[in-house]
Design a protein around this motif. Structure first.
Motif: not given
Length: 455
Positions: A96-113, A123-132
């Motif tokens: 999920m995109p929240l509770n991390s810092i930064p939250a996954t609400t931008s492409a740059d934040a996804l790259r950090q995650k 295990v294999d791991t994918g990621f949701w983005g966030g709508v804020v």
């Protein structure tokens, strides 16, 4: 010419898309090459894993996991979360995109995650983005960077980095998501009924579970579901309602689906196992949002699952440090709302399903095949079939055991399941044919990052 077989898995009770039967699973390069008869001698000298009379299942896909990294690894982290997942037979998570810092609400934040997860996952791991609020312009770049879809809250999320959205924000985001074909996962509670209840609850005992239950009425869920269905009808956006905790919204969902709207819904093991009547005052380990409601609601959710009105079951694993649960004070209004359960979903669901005469093939549909479809991963995950990844679980359905929180693999030994006796135990977990879990062993992290369009 096909490459040689690398592995053979076989068992007398293999849960396949067409039922449970004896079978051999032939694996090349971590992918299922074919499914043959149990007696087939096709190994050609390849190593054989024989599950015997244990069940051999497709690995579970959990599309609702909060790993909280980067930024809040004191809450969980990818290493501990995916270790717990593997121990629970979960071979794929979508985080999920929240509770991390930064939250996954931008492409740059996804790259950090992604950077935080690399080399740490079992295990294999994918990621949701966030709508804020205000990030509609970030949605397309997030999708292009590999997010599998998007999550939003309609109420405060509990962390400042991930604000809740209102209808105006959804009207900015949903046309973009519809154009992309991306699903929108919705925490379906709206503030109005909660705010109205707050005034009534201000004078109630904060240690009483009945007080907390009263503070988040079913109307918060039903009004939220009504709104997102209306917007789904207007924009055509795929909508997925997460962690449904009330039966009062089911008729709305049935009508939407009968209308042909692209709406799906999940519930969670804790809503299907616990009930409000059994939660003691001060027992804040049970706090979550929406809350665990009464026994009649629990049974109604089971009936909806059996009738296919609810599509899937996901954990909503949302751990925190023990002090945030405030179990000494027992104040439900101050405690963090989240259930730590990633390792326990399969035995809990099997315990309850078997009690109701429901077979493992239905549990696998709810916890493996349907979540894989939601996330866009059904071509690789969710079933034992040729072309799918060799994500497999050896499961003893008859083992009865008592949950010891200290023996679980997530970071903190806090869970409402502590002391519960459950049926069914994971004996081994394999991700793409490689062992990711066995009791008493500690395989190296070998999970893959799953990015949309690059997996």
């Amino acid at each position: 010419m096909a490459s040689p077989l690398h592995q053979v898995f076989r068992g007398r009770r293999v849960v396949l898309p067409d039922g449970v039967r004896p079978a051999s699973i032939l694996v090349r390069d971590g992918v299922i090459a074919s499914v043959a008869a149990y007696e087939a001698d096709a190994s050609g000298g390849a190593p054989v894993v024989d599950a015997g009379d244990a069940l051999l299942l497709p690995g579970l896909v959990d599309t609702h996991v909060h790993a909280n990294e980067p930024g809040r690894t004191q809450w969980e982290g990818f290493a501990s979360a995916t270790r717990a997942a593997a121990a629970g037979g979960v071979t794929t998570i979508v985080e999920m995109p929240l509770n991390s810092i930064p939250a996954t609400t931008s492409a740059d934040a996804l790259r950090q995650k992604i950077g935080a997860a690399e080399g740490r996952i079992r295990v294999d791991t994918g990621f949701w983005g966030g709508v804020v609020p205000g990030n509609a312009a970030e949605l397309r770049p997030l999708w292009q960077a590999g997010a599998w879809g998007f999550k939003c809250f309609l109420v405060p999320s509990g962390v400042d980095e991930f604000e809740g959205v209102g209808e105006a924000d959804l009207r900015a985001a949903m046309p973009v998501l519809a154009e992309l074909g991306a699903p929108l996962l919705v925490h379906a509670e709206v503030p109005g009924p909660i705010d109205a209840a707050a005034a009534e609850c201000a004078s109630l005992d904060p240690r009483a579970y009945a007080s907390y239950l009263r503070s988040r009425p079913p109307a918060a869920e039903t009004e939220a579901v009504e709104m997102v269905i209306r917007l789904c009808r207007e924009f055509g956006t795929r909508v997925h309602v997460v962690h449904l905790a009330t039966t009062e919204a089911l008729q709305l969902l049935r009508r939407a689906r009968a209308e042909g709207l692209p709406v799906t819904v999940e519930t969670c093991p804790h809503y299907l196992h616990f009930c409000a009547e059994e939660i003691a005052d001060g027992a804040t380990a049970w706090k979550c949002a929406p809350p665990i409601r009464g026994r009649a609601t629990r049974e109604g959710l089971w009936e909806a699952l059996a009738a296919r009105d609810i599509d899937l079951v996901a954990s909503d694993h949302s751990p925190c440090p023990p002090e945030m649960k405030g179990m000494d004070a027992g104040d439900f209004f101050r405690a963090w709302g989240g259930i730590a359960s990633l390792q326990l979903g399969l035995p809990v669901m099997w315990t309850e399903a078997r009690r109701r005469g429901i077979g493992m093939e239905r549990v696998v549909e709810w916890m493996s095949a349907a979540p894989a479809r939601l996330a866009g991963l059904a071509h690789r995950k969710g079933a034992i079939a040729p072309g799918r990844d060799a994500d497999l679980v050896v499961f003893d359905p008859d083992a009865a055991w008592t949950v010891d929180a200290a023996a679980l693999h997530h970071r903190h030994p806090v869970t409402p399941y502590a002391g519960e006796t459950v049926s069914g135990q994971v004996l081994a977990t394999y991700v793409r044919g490689a062992q990711a879990y066995a009791p008493g062993q500690d395989p190296a992290p070998g999970g893959h990052i799953l990015l949309r369009g690059q997996e």
